[in-house]
Design a protein around this motif. Structure first.
Motif, PDB file in Angstrom:
ATOM      1  N   ARG A   1      -5.161  -6.919   2.222  1.00 36.94           N
ATOM      2  CA  ARG A   1      -5.700  -6.246   1.058  1.00 36.94           C
ATOM      3  C   ARG A   1      -4.603  -5.453   0.380  1.00 36.94           C
ATOM      4  NH1 ARG A   1     -10.985  -4.313   4.218  1.00 36.94           N
ATOM      5  NH2 ARG A   1     -12.071  -6.296   4.095  1.00 36.94           N
ATOM      6  N   PRO A   2      -4.741  -5.250  -0.935  1.00 33.53           N
ATOM      7  CA  PRO A   2      -3.720  -4.466  -1.644  1.00 33.53           C
ATOM      8  C   PRO A   2      -3.519  -3.074  -1.050  1.00 33.53           C
ATOM      9  CG  PRO A   2      -5.130  -5.585  -3.205  1.00 33.53           C
ATOM     10  CD  PRO A   2      -5.727  -5.804  -1.844  1.00 33.53           C
ATOM     11  N   ALA A   3      -4.572  -2.438  -0.575  1.00 28.29           N
ATOM     12  CA  ALA A   3      -4.438  -1.101   0.011  1.00 28.29           C
ATOM     13  C   ALA A   3      -3.601  -1.151   1.283  1.00 28.29           C
ATOM     14  CB  ALA A   3      -5.806  -0.507   0.300  1.00 28.29           C
ATOM     15  N   LEU A   4      -3.785  -2.172   2.082  1.00 26.78           N
ATOM     16  CA  LEU A   4      -2.996  -2.332   3.301  1.00 26.78           C
ATOM     17  C   LEU A   4      -1.533  -2.589   2.962  1.00 26.78           C
ATOM     18  CD1 LEU A   4      -2.979  -2.529   6.384  1.00 26.78           C
ATOM     19  CD2 LEU A   4      -3.536  -4.948   6.146  1.00 26.78           C
ATOM     20  N   ARG A   5      -1.310  -3.427   1.966  1.00 27.73           N
ATOM     21  CA  ARG A   5       0.049  -3.742   1.534  1.00 27.73           C
ATOM     22  C   ARG A   5       0.740  -2.492   0.996  1.00 27.73           C
ATOM     23  NH1 ARG A   5      -0.868  -7.557  -2.371  1.00 27.73           N
ATOM     24  NH2 ARG A   5      -1.620  -8.907  -0.734  1.00 27.73           N
ATOM     25  N   ARG A   6       0.015  -1.727   0.177  1.00 27.96           N
ATOM     26  CA  ARG A   6       0.594  -0.488  -0.360  1.00 27.96           C
ATOM     27  C   ARG A   6       0.844   0.533   0.741  1.00 27.96           C
ATOM     28  NH1 ARG A   6      -1.943   0.914  -6.290  1.00 27.96           N
ATOM     29  NH2 ARG A   6      -0.981  -0.856  -7.333  1.00 27.96           N
ATOM     30  N   GLY A   7      -0.026   0.568   1.738  1.00 27.54           N
ATOM     31  CA  GLY A   7       0.183   1.461   2.870  1.00 27.54           C
ATOM     32  C   GLY A   7       1.460   1.118   3.626  1.00 27.54           C
ATOM     33  N   ALA A   8       1.710  -0.175   3.787  1.00 32.64           N
ATOM     34  CA  ALA A   8       2.942  -0.612   4.456  1.00 32.64           C
ATOM     35  C   ALA A   8       4.164  -0.235   3.625  1.00 32.64           C
ATOM     36  CB  ALA A   8       2.903  -2.119   4.697  1.00 32.64           C
ATOM     37  N   TRP A   9       4.059  -0.379   2.301  1.00 35.78           N
ATOM     38  CA  TRP A   9       5.168   0.021   1.433  1.00 35.78           C
ATOM     39  C   TRP A   9       5.384   1.535   1.494  1.00 35.78           C
ATOM     40  CZ3 TRP A   9       8.989  -2.795   0.014  1.00 35.78           C
ATOM     41  CH2 TRP A   9       8.814  -4.156  -0.270  1.00 35.78           C
ATOM     42  N   LEU A  10       4.296   2.295   1.637  1.00 30.98           N
ATOM     43  CA  LEU A  10       4.432   3.752   1.733  1.00 30.98           C
ATOM     44  C   LEU A  10       5.172   4.136   3.014  1.00 30.98           C
ATOM     45  CD1 LEU A  10       3.882   6.584   0.674  1.00 30.98           C
ATOM     46  CD2 LEU A  10       1.650   6.481   1.805  1.00 30.98           C
TER      47      LEU A  10
END
Length: 140
Positions: free
Chosen positions: A16-25
């Protein structure tokens, strides 16, 4: 994505985009902390390099500054896209970081540059900014 094996159907979900963004964070925070550590250990040269490379990827906007007023909202001038995309791919700064860590240190402060660069790329991904299409729009 669905795959059928014999009589069983297996459904695979893409991240999910939220998971992907969390990994980028997590990546952004990691590289930021490394840049700060380099600044503490190696002084102002490392701080200057980290800050320079934190800002440097967005200076590609200046390549076609004269065309910017004629672009649609959110569109980067097509002439600047190759430079923008090149500076916003993680492969080059990752390679530099590995080289700085693996090769004999001629100038230890140099490791701060790829740390700042990777932090910039990671923060951009967290905020939803990614690579651009050849027309200059964000890739979906």
């Amino acid at each position: 994505m669905t795959a059928t094996t014999g009589t069983t159907t297996v459904t695979r979900h893409l991240p999910r985009p939220a998971l992907r963004r969390g990994a980028w964070l997590v990546s952004a925070l990691f590289w930021s902390v490394l840049a700060v550590v380099e600044g503490v250990h190696h002084g102002w040269p490392a701080v200057a390099l980290a800050l320079t490379f934190l800002v440097l990827p967005d200076l590609t906007f200046l390549v076609a500054l004269d065309e910017a007023p004629r672009m649609a909202k959110g569109q980067l001038p097509p002439r600047a896209v190759p430079y923008y995309n090149a500076m916003h791919r993680a492969l080059v700064p990752l390679t530099l970081a590995v080289a700085c860590a693996a090769l004999p240190p001629h100038w230890p402060a140099a490791f701060a540059a790829p740390c700042g660069w990777l932090a910039h790329i990671s923060y951009d991904r967290v905020l939803g900014y990614g690579l651009r299409t050849k027309e200059g729009f964000q890739r979906g």
